[in-house]
Design an enzyme around this catalytic site. Sequence first.
Site, PDB file in Angstrom:
ATOM      1  N   GLY A 109      49.917  24.156  55.504  1.00 54.63           N
ATOM      2  CA  GLY A 109      49.477  22.777  55.784  1.00 54.63           C
ATOM      3  C   GLY A 109      48.072  22.476  55.278  1.00 54.63           C
TER       4      GLY A 109
ATOM      5  CE  LYS B  29      36.876  13.457  49.807  1.00 57.31           C
ATOM      6  NZ  LYS B  29      37.520  14.743  50.128  1.00 57.31           N
TER       7      LYS B  29
ATOM      8  CB  VAL C 143      41.867   9.863  60.525  1.00 57.95           C
ATOM      9  CG1 VAL C 143      40.464   9.327  60.768  1.00 57.95           C
ATOM     10  CG2 VAL C 143      41.838  11.014  59.536  1.00 57.95           C
TER      11      VAL C 143
ATOM     12  CD  GLU D  94      48.038  15.446  51.730  1.00 58.26           C
ATOM     13  OE1 GLU D  94      49.148  14.985  52.020  1.00 58.26           O
ATOM     14  OE2 GLU D  94      46.977  15.106  52.274  1.00 58.26           O
TER      15      GLU D  94
ATOM     16  CE  LYS E 115      39.535  10.579  50.607  1.00 58.11           C
ATOM     17  NZ  LYS E 115      39.447  10.908  52.015  1.00 58.11           N
TER      18      LYS E 115
ATOM     19  CG  ASP F 214      39.862  13.977  47.699  1.00 60.28           C
ATOM     20  OD1 ASP F 214      40.067  12.931  48.329  1.00 60.28           O
ATOM     21  OD2 ASP F 214      39.151  14.914  48.124  1.00 60.28           O
TER      22      ASP F 214
ATOM     23  CB  ILE G 264      29.272  16.320  56.127  1.00 59.79           C
ATOM     24  CG1 ILE G 264      29.984  17.670  56.229  1.00 59.79           C
ATOM     25  CG2 ILE G 264      27.813  16.498  55.753  1.00 59.79           C
ATOM     26  CD1 ILE G 264      30.004  18.448  54.907  1.00 59.79           C
TER      27      ILE G 264
HETATM   28  N1  HSE Z   1      42.309  16.059  50.804  1.00 65.48           N
HETATM   29  C1  HSE Z   1      40.929  16.119  51.129  1.00 65.48           C
HETATM   30  C2  HSE Z   1      40.450  17.546  51.055  1.00 65.48           C
HETATM   31  C3  HSE Z   1      40.598  15.619  52.496  1.00 65.48           C
HETATM   32  O1  HSE Z   1      41.231  18.468  50.799  1.00 65.48           O
HETATM   33  O2  HSE Z   1      39.262  17.761  51.242  1.00 65.48           O
HETATM   34  C4  HSE Z   1      40.489  14.156  52.564  1.00 65.48           C
HETATM   35  O3  HSE Z   1      39.524  13.679  51.688  1.00 65.48           O
END
Ligand code: HSE
Length: 445
Positions: free
Chosen positions: A192, A210, A19, A195, A110, A206, A141
């Site tokens: 890829g 968010k 990023v 992870e 986040k 995650d 977005i």
């Molecule tokens: N690992 C997150 C996803 C991307 O798969 O959307 C970064 O927030």
Amino acid sequence: MKPTNLSPIRVGLLGIGTVGSGTYNVLQRNQEEIRRRAGRGIEITMVADLDVARAKAAVGAGVQVVDDARKVVTSPDVDIVIELIGGYGIAKQLVLEAIEAGKHVVTANKALLAVHGTEIFAAAHRKGVMVAFEAAVAGGIPIIKALREGLTANSIQWIAGIINGTTNFILSEMRDKGLDFDVVLKEAQRLGYAEADPTFDIEGVDAGHKVTLMSAIAFGIPVQFDKAYVEGITGLAAQDIRYAEQLGYRIKLLGITKRAANGIELRVHPSLVPAKRLIANVEGAMNAVVVQGDAVGTTLYYGKGAGSEPTASAVIADLVDIARLHTADPEHRVPHLAFQPDAMSDLPVVPMSEVVTSYYLRLKVADEAGVLAKVTGILASAGISIDAVLQREADEVGGEGSTHTDLIILTHECQEAKMTGALAQMQALPTVLAPITRIRKEELA
Ligand code: HSE
């Protein structure tokens, strides 16, 4: 154009991986247009990265590269710090030190904000600096901008989002190829898309981070990830995706936050969604968020939720906002969580046991008389109304001569605690031969 004499705003970057380098490249490529929009130039002047050689290769000769992030957060030559390190450890210390040093902060982190946001936003408010985090939710977005500003007239009713690209990619592949979760996860790692340690993605953490941020902005409640209900996709089987499809639904990992009678729902879990909804057709690693406001109705935001330049797009939007508002009275800036800090709500987060939703159930049952009656009897006595039942022929499910079959039930809405109680009773029936699968269902109407 109005001539501007303002010198470029100076940016220090912490971490120049995917990023960070995207941010540097887009700022370079579009610098003239960005300057015309911001009213002044935006220049990355300092970069900190443990891999100094990689950092030097990623930026131009005029950028100072250091291996000590503290030099960036305390430098008098930096106005804005971009934090792209991730995690809650050193990133938290550096963000707080940058704020203390009077720098604005842009972050894609986040996890940090969903867990420690209250402390960080309070520190920023005290110092009169901005902490901007468009890149933290749904990558490119502009959903934070939409919620904080574009929809500010509305009483938000609910938000439902596909906000994790890794899991959406896995679910799309499971559906397309009829494969089970473990097989697709390995393939996603090889390509890829996932992870090496995919835990945060596949366990829903995650997405939980968010949706916690979106919930705070939508309803003016503090960020409280610890109260979110989080369930990932590791328990999903290809057959559930297939059965859902036969009933007219797709299975998606949704982050949901909703205004309910008893507070705010905040939850992440796999959900059946009617196949005809636009969000049900969001495939691969793409993200989408549906927001329901009382005035605007339903709005939908779609795009890339990760990746170098899509995420850089969000980071730079924050830089431009800060460049424009840098000299404004802090009281005249958009509040971090959309609501004024002294006007936040103390509405509780609804415990999952009190959430009301509908369900998909799959039971592996003995193929004998009275089984269906017993199962539906338990649901009836719990006051749970059945919407649809699908029973496959035993031969089709278990092969020729099979003595067991799958019973699929869709229910109408009921409270989670009632369903949990009914499931325990059904599970105790000797004719129920395996753990029952329960997946929640959202009509998103
Ligand atoms: N690992 C997150 C996803 C991307 O798969 O959307 C970064 O927030």
